[in-house]
Design an enzyme around this catalytic site. Structure first.
Site, PDB file in Angstrom:
ATOM      1  N   ASP A  77       3.326 -13.858 -56.388  1.00 23.81           N
ATOM      2  CA  ASP A  77       2.483 -12.817 -55.799  1.00 23.81           C
ATOM      3  C   ASP A  77       1.382 -12.325 -56.740  1.00 23.81           C
ATOM      4  O   ASP A  77       0.470 -11.622 -56.311  1.00 23.81           O
ATOM      5  CB  ASP A  77       3.355 -11.599 -55.429  1.00 23.81           C
ATOM      6  CG  ASP A  77       3.645 -11.499 -53.934  1.00 23.81           C
ATOM      7  OD1 ASP A  77       3.019 -12.248 -53.158  1.00 23.81           O
ATOM      8  OD2 ASP A  77       4.482 -10.671 -53.561  1.00 23.81           O
ATOM      9  N   SER A  80       1.820  -6.234 -58.999  1.00 29.01           N
ATOM     10  CA  SER A  80       0.554  -5.536 -59.187  1.00 29.01           C
ATOM     11  C   SER A  80       0.521  -4.861 -60.558  1.00 29.01           C
ATOM     12  O   SER A  80      -0.482  -4.929 -61.282  1.00 29.01           O
ATOM     13  CB  SER A  80       0.371  -4.510 -58.064  1.00 29.01           C
ATOM     14  OG  SER A  80      -0.883  -3.906 -58.149  1.00 29.01           O
ATOM     15  N   LEU A  96      10.600   0.127 -54.449  1.00 27.34           N
ATOM     16  CA  LEU A  96      11.061  -1.097 -55.130  1.00 27.34           C
ATOM     17  C   LEU A  96      11.592  -2.137 -54.151  1.00 27.34           C
ATOM     18  O   LEU A  96      12.173  -1.779 -53.128  1.00 27.34           O
ATOM     19  CB  LEU A  96      12.198  -0.759 -56.101  1.00 27.34           C
ATOM     20  CG  LEU A  96      11.864   0.158 -57.266  1.00 27.34           C
ATOM     21  CD1 LEU A  96      13.115   0.412 -58.093  1.00 27.34           C
ATOM     22  CD2 LEU A  96      10.749  -0.413 -58.133  1.00 27.34           C
ATOM     23  N   LYS A 104       0.344  -4.236 -51.893  1.00 22.01           N
ATOM     24  CA  LYS A 104      -0.256  -5.102 -50.855  1.00 22.01           C
ATOM     25  C   LYS A 104       0.626  -5.102 -49.616  1.00 22.01           C
ATOM     26  O   LYS A 104       1.826  -4.805 -49.698  1.00 22.01           O
ATOM     27  CB  LYS A 104      -0.431  -6.546 -51.351  1.00 22.01           C
ATOM     28  CG  LYS A 104       0.859  -7.300 -51.741  1.00 22.01           C
ATOM     29  CD  LYS A 104       1.641  -7.932 -50.595  1.00 22.01           C
ATOM     30  CE  LYS A 104       2.927  -8.597 -51.044  1.00 22.01           C
ATOM     31  NZ  LYS A 104       3.944  -8.800 -50.034  1.00 22.01           N
ATOM     32  N   LEU A 107       6.039  -5.026 -51.074  1.00 18.35           N
ATOM     33  CA  LEU A 107       4.715  -4.455 -51.355  1.00 18.35           C
ATOM     34  C   LEU A 107       4.162  -4.946 -52.697  1.00 18.35           C
ATOM     35  O   LEU A 107       3.060  -4.559 -53.101  1.00 18.35           O
ATOM     36  CB  LEU A 107       4.796  -2.916 -51.354  1.00 18.35           C
ATOM     37  CG  LEU A 107       5.312  -2.289 -50.051  1.00 18.35           C
ATOM     38  CD1 LEU A 107       5.533  -0.785 -50.230  1.00 18.35           C
ATOM     39  CD2 LEU A 107       4.326  -2.539 -48.899  1.00 18.35           C
TER      40      LEU A 107
HETATM   41  C1  LIG Z   1       7.352 -12.909 -49.930  1.00 17.21           C
HETATM   42  C2  LIG Z   1       6.103 -12.581 -50.708  1.00 17.21           C
HETATM   43  C3  LIG Z   1       4.877 -12.681 -49.765  1.00 17.21           C
HETATM   44  O1  LIG Z   1       3.715 -12.156 -50.351  1.00 17.21           O
HETATM   45  O2  LIG Z   1       6.046 -11.265 -51.242  1.00 17.21           O
HETATM   46  P1  LIG Z   1       7.118 -10.052 -51.431  1.00 17.21           P
HETATM   47  O3  LIG Z   1       7.671  -9.719 -50.126  1.00 17.21           O
HETATM   48  O4  LIG Z   1       8.131 -10.517 -52.395  1.00 17.21           O
HETATM   49  O5  LIG Z   1       6.312  -8.902 -51.989  1.00 17.21           O
HETATM   50  C4  LIG Z   1       5.908 -13.560 -51.893  1.00 17.21           C
HETATM   51  O6  LIG Z   1       5.840 -14.893 -51.459  1.00 17.21           O
HETATM   52  C5  LIG Z   1       6.980 -13.450 -52.953  1.00 17.21           C
HETATM   53  O7  LIG Z   1       6.396 -13.674 -54.193  1.00 17.21           O
HETATM   54  P2  LIG Z   1       7.154 -13.237 -55.555  1.00 17.21           P
HETATM   55  O8  LIG Z   1       8.110 -12.125 -55.265  1.00 17.21           O
HETATM   56  O9  LIG Z   1       6.109 -13.022 -56.591  1.00 17.21           O
HETATM   57  O10 LIG Z   1       7.971 -14.544 -55.870  1.00 17.21           O
HETATM   58  P3  LIG Z   1       8.568 -15.070 -57.258  1.00 17.21           P
HETATM   59  O11 LIG Z   1       8.979 -13.891 -58.100  1.00 17.21           O
HETATM   60  O12 LIG Z   1       7.653 -16.084 -57.847  1.00 17.21           O
HETATM   61  O13 LIG Z   1       9.873 -15.826 -56.748  1.00 17.21           O
HETATM   62  C6  LIG Z   1      11.006 -15.107 -56.265  1.00 17.21           C
HETATM   63  C7  LIG Z   1      11.850 -16.019 -55.407  1.00 17.21           C
HETATM   64  O14 LIG Z   1      11.181 -16.352 -54.175  1.00 17.21           O
HETATM   65  C8  LIG Z   1      11.065 -17.771 -53.996  1.00 17.21           C
HETATM   66  N1  LIG Z   1       9.708 -18.095 -53.541  1.00 17.21           N
HETATM   67  C9  LIG Z   1       8.662 -17.330 -53.919  1.00 17.21           C
HETATM   68  C10 LIG Z   1       7.385 -17.633 -53.484  1.00 17.21           C
HETATM   69  C11 LIG Z   1       7.214 -18.773 -52.646  1.00 17.21           C
HETATM   70  N2  LIG Z   1       5.995 -19.127 -52.203  1.00 17.21           N
HETATM   71  N3  LIG Z   1       8.281 -19.536 -52.303  1.00 17.21           N
HETATM   72  C12 LIG Z   1       9.532 -19.207 -52.722  1.00 17.21           C
HETATM   73  O15 LIG Z   1      10.498 -19.894 -52.375  1.00 17.21           O
HETATM   74  C13 LIG Z   1      11.316 -18.389 -55.379  1.00 17.21           C
HETATM   75  O16 LIG Z   1      11.996 -19.591 -55.265  1.00 17.21           O
HETATM   76  C14 LIG Z   1      12.177 -17.345 -56.079  1.00 17.21           C
HETATM   77  O17 LIG Z   1      13.525 -17.568 -55.837  1.00 17.21           O
HETATM   78  N1  LIG Z   2       7.156  -3.048 -63.008  1.00 19.08           N
HETATM   79  C1  LIG Z   2       8.059  -3.311 -62.066  1.00 19.08           C
HETATM   80  N2  LIG Z   2       8.057  -2.605 -60.930  1.00 19.08           N
HETATM   81  C2  LIG Z   2       8.959  -2.882 -59.953  1.00 19.08           C
HETATM   82  N3  LIG Z   2       9.903  -3.830 -60.033  1.00 19.08           N
HETATM   83  C3  LIG Z   2       9.950  -4.575 -61.148  1.00 19.08           C
HETATM   84  C4  LIG Z   2       9.029  -4.352 -62.195  1.00 19.08           C
HETATM   85  N4  LIG Z   2       9.301  -5.254 -63.143  1.00 19.08           N
HETATM   86  C5  LIG Z   2      10.333  -5.993 -62.714  1.00 19.08           C
HETATM   87  N5  LIG Z   2      10.756  -5.588 -61.513  1.00 19.08           N
HETATM   88  C6  LIG Z   2      11.896  -6.189 -60.745  1.00 19.08           C
HETATM   89  O1  LIG Z   2      11.378  -6.901 -59.623  1.00 19.08           O
HETATM   90  C7  LIG Z   2      12.081  -6.546 -58.419  1.00 19.08           C
HETATM   91  C8  LIG Z   2      11.182  -6.638 -57.172  1.00 19.08           C
HETATM   92  O2  LIG Z   2       9.907  -6.172 -57.466  1.00 19.08           O
HETATM   93  P1  LIG Z   2       8.948  -5.392 -56.453  1.00 19.08           P
HETATM   94  O3  LIG Z   2       7.582  -5.739 -56.870  1.00 19.08           O
HETATM   95  O4  LIG Z   2       9.304  -3.950 -56.415  1.00 19.08           O
HETATM   96  O5  LIG Z   2       9.332  -5.961 -55.017  1.00 19.08           O
HETATM   97  P2  LIG Z   2       8.694  -7.005 -53.991  1.00 19.08           P
HETATM   98  O6  LIG Z   2       8.621  -8.331 -54.706  1.00 19.08           O
HETATM   99  O7  LIG Z   2       9.648  -7.014 -52.825  1.00 19.08           O
HETATM  100  O8  LIG Z   2       7.387  -6.513 -53.543  1.00 19.08           O
HETATM  101  C9  LIG Z   2      12.578  -5.128 -58.687  1.00 19.08           C
HETATM  102  O9  LIG Z   2      13.716  -4.826 -57.905  1.00 19.08           O
HETATM  103  C10 LIG Z   2      12.856  -5.144 -60.175  1.00 19.08           C
HETATM  104  O10 LIG Z   2      14.174  -5.616 -60.433  1.00 19.08           O
END
Ligand SMILES: C[C@@](CO)(OP(=O)(O)O)[C@H](O)COP(=O)(O)OP(=O)(O)OC[C@H]1O[C@@H](n2ccc(N)nc2=O)[C@H](O)[C@@H]1O
Ligand SMILES: Nc1ncnc2c1ncn2[C@@H]1O[C@H](COP(=O)(O)OP(=O)(O)O)[C@@H](O)[C@H]1O
Length: 278
Positions: free
Chosen positions: A133, A101, A92, A8, A96
């Site tokens: 996410d 996903s 990674l 995404k 995204l």
């Molecule tokens: C920033 C976003 C935007 O879409 O995506 P990514 O860049 O990671 O892909 C998301 O909010 C990332 O979601 P995700 O990566 O699933 O978060 P989680 O594993 O639940 O949490 C990881 C860390 O981010 C913080 N977290 C996450 C989501 C949120 N709304 N508020 C937070 O403060 C949590 O406290 C935790 O320390």
């Molecule tokens: N199936 C998986 N694919 C990628 N990362 C994973 C997976 N399972 C656990 N992880 C852990 O989650 C971290 C962040 O995940 P990722 O989805 O790649 O990044 P983001 O949350 O920034 O989009 C990775 O660095 C890895 O340590």
């Protein structure tokens, strides 16, 4: 059984405030792109989770979100053994949501493979327990994400945009960025959704990610990638999620092709991608 696990991007991402539980209330427009991991899942007779992948060492198996998804559901059936192969294409820690996903598709796949009869709502609740996410990937439409990411409202996009996705290998964890976030609440996503639904191209200039303040402060070289994309004709260029992927937004295929040719040898990953849900 084979499943595509799409990445995404966040076309816009606002963080409103930090909640008592440490999570942040967000307001984001999310869309899936034509870059995907592949999951191949088959039953085995050993009542075990066996795993292989084209890339080594994403993280220990017990921390892999695919394994965690299996562990959540495994006690619902007796014959719970599965052989899983992950073909990882999504960079990674790249903003995204590749891991999320993968895990969401694993939940959907096990629901089918084991005939669990879980509703979308039930699968989303399991998903949310693994990460903020995940719920988005059960909607399979463009969606505005609110709450911590679990309150989802589908939206229509009539704009014909293509993206140039650039990732230079920098890995950023969501936690790193959220820990440093200030309160924002500055993006008018109602207006953006309305513009997208009408195909009003002025929406593109309004795409914004409030996490960029923190990200560019810590990783200034990423700002240069945005600048380069704009110089090469992108109508906007921003970080996806908590980074470190950058995407340039193009409505002109020739400009997109030219920007791709200019940048493809300079960064680890440079890809022309489309939005898959329009
Ligand atoms: C920033 C976003 C935007 O879409 O995506 P990514 O860049 O990671 O892909 C998301 O909010 C990332 O979601 P995700 O990566 O699933 O978060 P989680 O594993 O639940 O949490 C990881 C860390 O981010 C913080 N977290 C996450 C989501 C949120 N709304 N508020 C937070 O403060 C949590 O406290 C935790 O320390
Ligand atoms: N199936 C998986 N694919 C990628 N990362 C994973 C997976 N399972 C656990 N992880 C852990 O989650 C971290 C962040 O995940 P990722 O989805 O790649 O990044 P983001 O949350 O920034 O989009 C990775 O660095 C890895 O340590």
């Amino acid at each position: 059984m084979e499943r595509k696990c799409y990445a995404k991007v966040n076309l816009s991402l606002d963080s409103l405030y930090k909640r008592e539980d440490g999570y942040h209330e967000i307001d984001s427009l999310m869309t899936r792109i034509s870059l995907y991991d592949k999951l191949i899942i088959n039953k085995n007779k050993e009542k075990k989770f066996s795993y292989k992948s084209n890339i080594e060492g994403i993280c220990p198996l017990e921390e892999n979100l695919i394994y965690k998804a299996w562990a959540l559901l495994k006690d619902r059936v007796d014959d719970n053994g599965v052989d899983v192969t992950l073909i990882k294409n999504i960079p990674l820690a790249a903003g995204l949501a590749g891991g999320s996903s993968d895990a969401a598709e694993m939940i959907k796949a096990l629901n089918e493979l084991w005939d669990l009869g879980l509703s979308q709502k039930e699968m989303m609740a399991y998903g949310k327990s693994l990460g903020a996410d995940l719920p988005f990937f059960f909607i399979e439409e463009n969606a505005r994400a609110q709450g911590i990411g679990e309150i989802l409202t589908p939206f229509t996009n009539k704009l014909n945009m293509k993206l140039l996705l650039v990732n230079d290998g920098t890995e950023i964890s969501s936690a790193f960025v959220y820990k440093r976030m200030a309160d924002y609440g500055v993006i008018d996503n109602d207006r953006l959704v309305s513009k997208l639904s009408k195909g009003d191209a002025s929406a593109i200039k309004d795409f914004r990610n409030v996490m960029e303040d923190v990200i560019f402060d810590a990783f200034p070289h990423l700002k240069e990638i945005c600048g380069k994309l704009r110089e090469l004709g992108a109508e906007n260029a921003l970080v996806s999620g908590s980074g470190a992927s950058i995407f340039g937004v193009f409505t002109d295929d020739d400009l997109l092709d030219r920007a791709y040719e200019e940048m493809k040898d300079d960064y680890k990953t440079v890809l022309k991608v489309e939005l898959v849900d329009d």
